[in-house]
Write an enzyme that holds these catalytic residues in place. Structure first.
Site, short mmCIF file in Angstrom:
data_model
loop_
_atom_site.label_atom_id
_atom_site.label_comp_id
_atom_site.label_asym_id
_atom_site.label_seq_id
_atom_site.Cartn_x
_atom_site.Cartn_y
_atom_site.Cartn_z
CG HIS A 119 -2.11 -0.98 1.00
ND1 HIS A 119 -2.89 -1.45 2.03
CD2 HIS A 119 -2.59 -1.58 -0.14
CE1 HIS A 119 -3.81 -2.29 1.53
NE2 HIS A 119 -3.63 -2.39 0.23
CB CYS A 130 6.13 17.21 -12.82
SG CYS A 130 6.95 17.49 -11.24
CB CYS A 147 5.66 20.33 -7.26
SG CYS A 147 7.06 19.75 -8.21
P1 OAD Z 1 -7.34 -3.73 10.18
O1 OAD Z 1 -7.54 -2.60 11.11
O2 OAD Z 1 -8.43 -4.04 9.21
O3 OAD Z 1 -7.06 -5.06 11.00
C1 OAD Z 1 -6.10 -5.10 12.02
C2 OAD Z 1 -6.05 -6.52 12.56
O4 OAD Z 1 -5.02 -6.59 13.52
C3 OAD Z 1 -7.35 -6.97 13.23
O5 OAD Z 1 -7.72 -8.24 12.73
C4 OAD Z 1 -6.96 -7.05 14.72
O6 OAD Z 1 -7.65 -8.08 15.41
C5 OAD Z 1 -5.48 -7.32 14.64
N1 OAD Z 1 -4.68 -6.84 15.79
C6 OAD Z 1 -4.81 -5.69 16.47
N2 OAD Z 1 -3.85 -5.56 17.39
C7 OAD Z 1 -3.07 -6.67 17.30
C8 OAD Z 1 -1.91 -7.13 17.98
N3 OAD Z 1 -1.34 -6.41 18.96
N4 OAD Z 1 -1.39 -8.31 17.62
C9 OAD Z 1 -1.97 -9.06 16.63
N5 OAD Z 1 -3.06 -8.68 15.95
C10 OAD Z 1 -3.61 -7.50 16.28
O7 OAD Z 1 -5.95 -3.46 9.44
P2 OAD Z 1 -5.39 -4.09 8.08
O8 OAD Z 1 -5.88 -5.48 7.91
O9 OAD Z 1 -3.94 -3.86 8.06
O10 OAD Z 1 -5.40 0.29 3.39
O11 OAD Z 1 -6.10 -3.15 7.03
C11 OAD Z 1 -5.87 -3.35 5.67
C12 OAD Z 1 -5.94 -2.05 4.93
O12 OAD Z 1 -7.15 -1.37 5.25
C13 OAD Z 1 -4.87 -1.04 5.32
O13 OAD Z 1 -3.63 -1.27 4.70
C14 OAD Z 1 -5.48 0.25 4.83
C15 OAD Z 1 -6.89 0.07 5.33
O14 OAD Z 1 -7.88 0.75 4.63
C16 OAD Z 1 -5.39 1.45 2.75
O15 OAD Z 1 -5.53 2.50 3.33
C17 OAD Z 1 -5.22 1.34 1.27
#
Ligand code: OAD
Length: 246
Positions: A119, A130, A147
């Protein structure tokens, strides 16, 4: 479904090519909020601010929110022990690539290599006109940055993380697919697995016969579908427990 630390360690020790697929949960213990769930960014922020077309049409209005949500922690956060365990495993040869959805650079700050930022990153910005690249550390974030190389109208800068409606950075995408093709083990850490196409990487690996170890506070989209081992708990603690028996 298996859920023992020892089983995970055995799978990792026997693996020839292990990859990690990480999400916001691995950085949560560094103090960065996750996106979903309690305290998540999308609970209190309108995701519209990361829609490419909305940002391009309303850059000034959107900039302050992007800065406050995403640059708030910039330069102030450090990797946690989960990031360092992965770095240590790379040094020892237990882990090859890291495919991350995170934009925080904490894997690299912990000394990891072969990190594929699916991402993009907070650490640089580019001119929407540009394409000139700027390091975030050199930018005055107070107002919408412009810019200095081109003087056209609408020459403002956009952070190099992926907005909704934007493609995945080609280099990271290709490297992630290559790594997933080679992997015989994939360790998924701290992601809900809800955002495509990133979320499909572990599925793609699984279809190629890759074993899946998952670490999360709670079951995710992957747990009952593709995970061979599910370890419930904090990334720092579970990785330390696996590391202790490697
Ligand atoms: P999420 O916020 O959707 O999920 C985070 C996950 O981490 C959840 O399943 C939690 O249960 C888990 N979690 C939280 N704390 C933890 C810990 N200490 N140890 C282990 N697990 C833990 O985040 P992502 O899956 O990363 O994209 O989200 C995916 C994408 O959604 C991001 O990259 C972003 C967002 O929109 C963009 O912005 C393009």
């Amino acid at each position: 479904m298996r859920n023992s630390i020892l089983e995970a360690a055995e799978i990792l020790k026997a693996a020839k090519y292990t990859i990690a697929f990480t999400g916001a949960g691995i950085s949560a213990e560094s103090g960065i909020p996750t996106y979903r769930g309690k305290g998540g960014v999308w609970l209190e922020t309108n995701p519209k601010i990361l829609e490419l077309s909305f940002f391009l049409q309303n850059p000034e209005e959107t900039w302050a929110q992007i800065r406050d949500k995403f640059y708030r922690y910039f330069g102030k956060i450090t990797p946690n022990s989960a990031h360092y365990t992965l770095s240590n495993w790379q040094t020892k040869g237990f882990l090859c690539d890291i495919i991350t959805q995170n934009i925080d650079h904490l894997h690299q700050d912990a000394g990891c290599h072969s990190v594929h930022e699916f991402h993009g990153t907070l650490h640089s910005l580019s001119c929407v006109h540009c394409g000139k690249q700027y390091k975030a550390s050199t930018i005055d974030m107070h107002t919408l940055p412009f810019c200095t190389a081109c003087s056209k109208r609408r020459n403002f800068l956009k952070p190099n993380f992926v907005f909704f409606g934007e493609g995945i950075p080609e280099k990271a995408y290709d490297a992630s697919i290559k790594a997933a093709e080679k992997a015989d083990v994939c360790i998924i850490i701290g992601t809900s697995g809800l955002v495509r196409p990133a979320a499909t990487i572990p599925h793609f690996a699984h279809e190629n016969g890759t074993k899946i170890i998952e670490i999360n506070l709670e079951p995710s989209n992957y747990t009952d579908s593709i995970s061979d081992v599910f370890l419930a708990g904090k990334a720092t603690e579970i990785l330390a427990q696996i590391d202790a028996v490697m």
